[in-house]
Design an enzyme around this catalytic site. Sequence first.
Site, PDB file in Angstrom:
ATOM      1  N   ILE A 226     -14.343  20.557   7.984  1.00  0.00           N
ATOM      2  CA  ILE A 226     -14.892  19.414   7.219  1.00  0.00           C
ATOM      3  C   ILE A 226     -16.311  19.751   6.802  1.00  0.00           C
ATOM      4  CG2 ILE A 226     -13.689  17.300   7.921  1.00  0.00           C
ATOM      5  CD1 ILE A 226     -15.799  17.048  10.183  1.00  0.00           C
TER       6      ILE A 226
ATOM      7  N   TYR B 104     -16.142  10.191   3.810  1.00  0.00           N
ATOM      8  CA  TYR B 104     -15.306  10.918   4.784  1.00  0.00           C
ATOM      9  C   TYR B 104     -13.939  10.243   4.909  1.00  0.00           C
ATOM     10  CZ  TYR B 104     -13.871  12.498   9.499  1.00  0.00           C
ATOM     11  OH  TYR B 104     -13.182  12.994  10.579  1.00  0.00           O
TER      12      TYR B 104
ATOM     13  N   ASN C   5      -8.470  22.360   9.247  1.00  0.00           N
ATOM     14  CA  ASN C   5      -9.281  21.625  10.218  1.00  0.00           C
ATOM     15  C   ASN C   5     -10.740  21.430   9.788  1.00  0.00           C
ATOM     16  OD1 ASN C   5     -10.192  20.955  13.137  1.00  0.00           O
ATOM     17  ND2 ASN C   5     -11.294  22.847  12.662  1.00  0.00           N
TER      18      ASN C   5
ATOM     19  N   ALA D 299     -12.478   8.330   2.795  1.00  0.00           N
ATOM     20  CA  ALA D 299     -11.720   8.515   1.541  1.00  0.00           C
ATOM     21  C   ALA D 299     -11.007   9.863   1.543  1.00  0.00           C
ATOM     22  CB  ALA D 299     -12.654   8.409   0.345  1.00  0.00           C
TER      23      ALA D 299
ATOM     24  N   ASP E 129     -15.750  14.773  21.502  1.00  0.00           N
ATOM     25  CA  ASP E 129     -17.119  15.099  21.929  1.00  0.00           C
ATOM     26  C   ASP E 129     -17.658  16.418  21.365  1.00  0.00           C
ATOM     27  OD1 ASP E 129     -15.719  17.003  23.345  1.00  0.00           O
ATOM     28  OD2 ASP E 129     -16.392  16.356  25.331  1.00  0.00           O
TER      29      ASP E 129
HETATM   30  N1  LIG Z   1     -15.261  15.232  16.269  1.00  0.00           N
HETATM   31  C1  LIG Z   1     -14.699  14.034  16.033  1.00  0.00           C
HETATM   32  O1  LIG Z   1     -15.109  12.985  16.569  1.00  0.00           O
HETATM   33  C2  LIG Z   1     -13.516  13.937  15.114  1.00  0.00           C
HETATM   34  C3  LIG Z   1     -12.868  12.704  15.019  1.00  0.00           C
HETATM   35  C4  LIG Z   1     -11.765  12.579  14.183  1.00  0.00           C
HETATM   36  C5  LIG Z   1     -11.323  13.684  13.464  1.00  0.00           C
HETATM   37  N2  LIG Z   1     -11.977  14.865  13.563  1.00  0.00           N
HETATM   38  C6  LIG Z   1     -11.497  15.964  12.736  1.00  0.00           C
HETATM   39  O2  LIG Z   1     -11.409  17.160  13.481  1.00  0.00           O
HETATM   40  C7  LIG Z   1     -11.665  18.285  12.634  1.00  0.00           C
HETATM   41  C8  LIG Z   1     -12.742  19.155  13.273  1.00  0.00           C
HETATM   42  O3  LIG Z   1     -13.906  18.358  13.455  1.00  0.00           O
HETATM   43  P1  LIG Z   1     -15.077  18.860  14.396  1.00  0.00           P
HETATM   44  O4  LIG Z   1     -15.654  17.668  15.055  1.00  0.00           O
HETATM   45  O5  LIG Z   1     -14.646  20.001  15.237  1.00  0.00           O
HETATM   46  O6  LIG Z   1     -16.133  19.377  13.308  1.00  0.00           O
HETATM   47  P2  LIG Z   1     -17.368  20.407  13.485  1.00  0.00           P
HETATM   48  O7  LIG Z   1     -17.686  20.598  14.904  1.00  0.00           O
HETATM   49  O8  LIG Z   1     -18.445  19.941  12.560  1.00  0.00           O
HETATM   50  O9  LIG Z   1     -16.773  21.766  12.906  1.00  0.00           O
HETATM   51  C9  LIG Z   1     -16.512  21.844  11.539  1.00  0.00           C
HETATM   52  C10 LIG Z   1     -16.010  23.222  11.221  1.00  0.00           C
HETATM   53  O10 LIG Z   1     -15.855  23.297   9.793  1.00  0.00           O
HETATM   54  C11 LIG Z   1     -16.628  24.402   9.298  1.00  0.00           C
HETATM   55  N3  LIG Z   1     -17.179  24.075   7.979  1.00  0.00           N
HETATM   56  C12 LIG Z   1     -18.151  23.173   7.684  1.00  0.00           C
HETATM   57  N4  LIG Z   1     -18.401  23.180   6.362  1.00  0.00           N
HETATM   58  C13 LIG Z   1     -17.579  24.112   5.815  1.00  0.00           C
HETATM   59  C14 LIG Z   1     -17.396  24.609   4.502  1.00  0.00           C
HETATM   60  N5  LIG Z   1     -18.119  24.148   3.460  1.00  0.00           N
HETATM   61  N6  LIG Z   1     -16.492  25.591   4.297  1.00  0.00           N
HETATM   62  C15 LIG Z   1     -15.769  26.080   5.331  1.00  0.00           C
HETATM   63  N7  LIG Z   1     -15.890  25.659   6.603  1.00  0.00           N
HETATM   64  C16 LIG Z   1     -16.803  24.683   6.841  1.00  0.00           C
HETATM   65  C17 LIG Z   1     -17.730  24.598  10.344  1.00  0.00           C
HETATM   66  O11 LIG Z   1     -18.173  25.942  10.388  1.00  0.00           O
HETATM   67  P3  LIG Z   1     -19.359  26.543   9.492  1.00  0.00           P
HETATM   68  O12 LIG Z   1     -20.491  25.569   9.544  1.00  0.00           O
HETATM   69  O13 LIG Z   1     -19.615  27.844  10.175  1.00  0.00           O
HETATM   70  O14 LIG Z   1     -18.791  26.707   8.126  1.00  0.00           O
HETATM   71  C18 LIG Z   1     -16.983  24.302  11.633  1.00  0.00           C
HETATM   72  O15 LIG Z   1     -16.273  25.440  12.064  1.00  0.00           O
HETATM   73  C19 LIG Z   1     -12.070  17.697  11.278  1.00  0.00           C
HETATM   74  O16 LIG Z   1     -10.985  17.709  10.392  1.00  0.00           O
HETATM   75  C20 LIG Z   1     -12.471  16.278  11.608  1.00  0.00           C
HETATM   76  O17 LIG Z   1     -12.307  15.396  10.517  1.00  0.00           O
HETATM   77  C21 LIG Z   1     -13.060  15.009  14.360  1.00  0.00           C
END
Ligand SMILES: NC(=O)c1ccc[n+]([C@@H]2O[C@H](COP(=O)([O-])OP(=O)(O)OC[C@H]3O[C@@H](n4cnc5c(N)ncnc54)[C@H](OP(=O)(O)O)[C@@H]3O)[C@@H](O)[C@H]2O)c1
Length: 288
Positions: A120, A182, A118, A184, A218
């Site tokens: 990113i 992203y 999960n 890609a 969100d």
């Molecule tokens: N939010 C959206 O609108 C949306 C839309 C479509 C798909 N998605 C997908 O849903 C998933 C979760 O997205 P999200 O919105 O919840 O993202 P998020 O809030 O930014 O959370 C990202 C998570 O990844 C961890 N992370 C970041 N860099 C990292 C690294 N280098 N190594 C290990 N962990 C890392 C972060 O924790 P740390 O910073 O503590 O490492 C955090 O726990 C992703 O795959 C995203 O592509 C999200």
Amino acid sequence: MIPPGKALCTAGIIVGLLAFFWRDTFNPDSISGARVLLTGASAGIGEQMAYHYSRFGAEIVLTARRETLLQKVTEKCLQLGAKKVFYIQADMSSPQAPEKVVQFALQKLGGLDHLVLNHIGETPFQMWDGDVEHTRWLMQVNFLSYVALASAALPILAESKGSLIVVSSLTGKISTPFTTPYSATKFALDGFFSSLRHELAMQKQDVCITLCILGLIDTEMALEKTRGKVYMSAYPAAEAALTIIKGGATRAREVFYPWWLELLCHLRDWFPNQRDVVIQSFYNYTSA
Ligand SMILES: NC(=O)c1ccc[n+]([C@@H]2O[C@H](COP(=O)([O-])OP(=O)(O)OC[C@H]3O[C@@H](n4cnc5c(N)ncnc54)[C@H](OP(=O)(O)O)[C@@H]3O)[C@@H](O)[C@H]2O)c1
């Protein structure tokens, strides 16, 4: 002219079939005691997944980079009913991290039923600026680390007939502006894991791969990045998280949240020029 009785009967059959195929077959008991490794668990959708898994009584290993956040999520998971919770700090830009994380989960849980990919890496939401080095780094975090985590966990998942859950995005099915690197990485996930799904089936390995296609959700990160740049409303992270978990537990090949993204993906290639004009109208170019 179709007689009204016949039309009503046909409509009834169609509604009945739709209701049958879209019925919720999720059984929460199937998660109770399940051994789960969840990446990107310190914030956003991953954090919400950790809480849902806990309510269902799973045994969980959480991973991300920020230890203080992982500690807080761990404590809340225990309060919510998780049978066991451990965390391991890891940065997925390091090629050594995936193996280390999977070995930790194996040692703590004694096996694995669900691997949820999960996390990113941070990436700007803007016009392509030619930063090839960033794209290489993002490929490592968003794609290659997924491949490495899955490879390390596959023999363990094969033993448990487990689930490999890959969190992707609409931008991994239909390209959109401001997301070049992203997008890609997300298209790459579809290519790799859909090909792997074929191979597992051909080898009669009972490991299911669930690709999760999400729209705008969100989370703090997504709202901050897209503010003033897109004309779309965001959907709740807790609901997105539950949809992902249900998809993995019911061994769905793909899940879509919100549900209508599935229709969009089916229509994707029908009128490409008109489609692109509509997509671009949802983005604010002047503020990018
Ligand atoms: N939010 C959206 O609108 C949306 C839309 C479509 C798909 N998605 C997908 O849903 C998933 C979760 O997205 P999200 O919105 O919840 O993202 P998020 O809030 O930014 O959370 C990202 C998570 O990844 C961890 N992370 C970041 N860099 C990292 C690294 N280098 N190594 C290990 N962990 C890392 C972060 O924790 P740390 O910073 O503590 O490492 C955090 O726990 C992703 O795959 C995203 O592509 C999200």
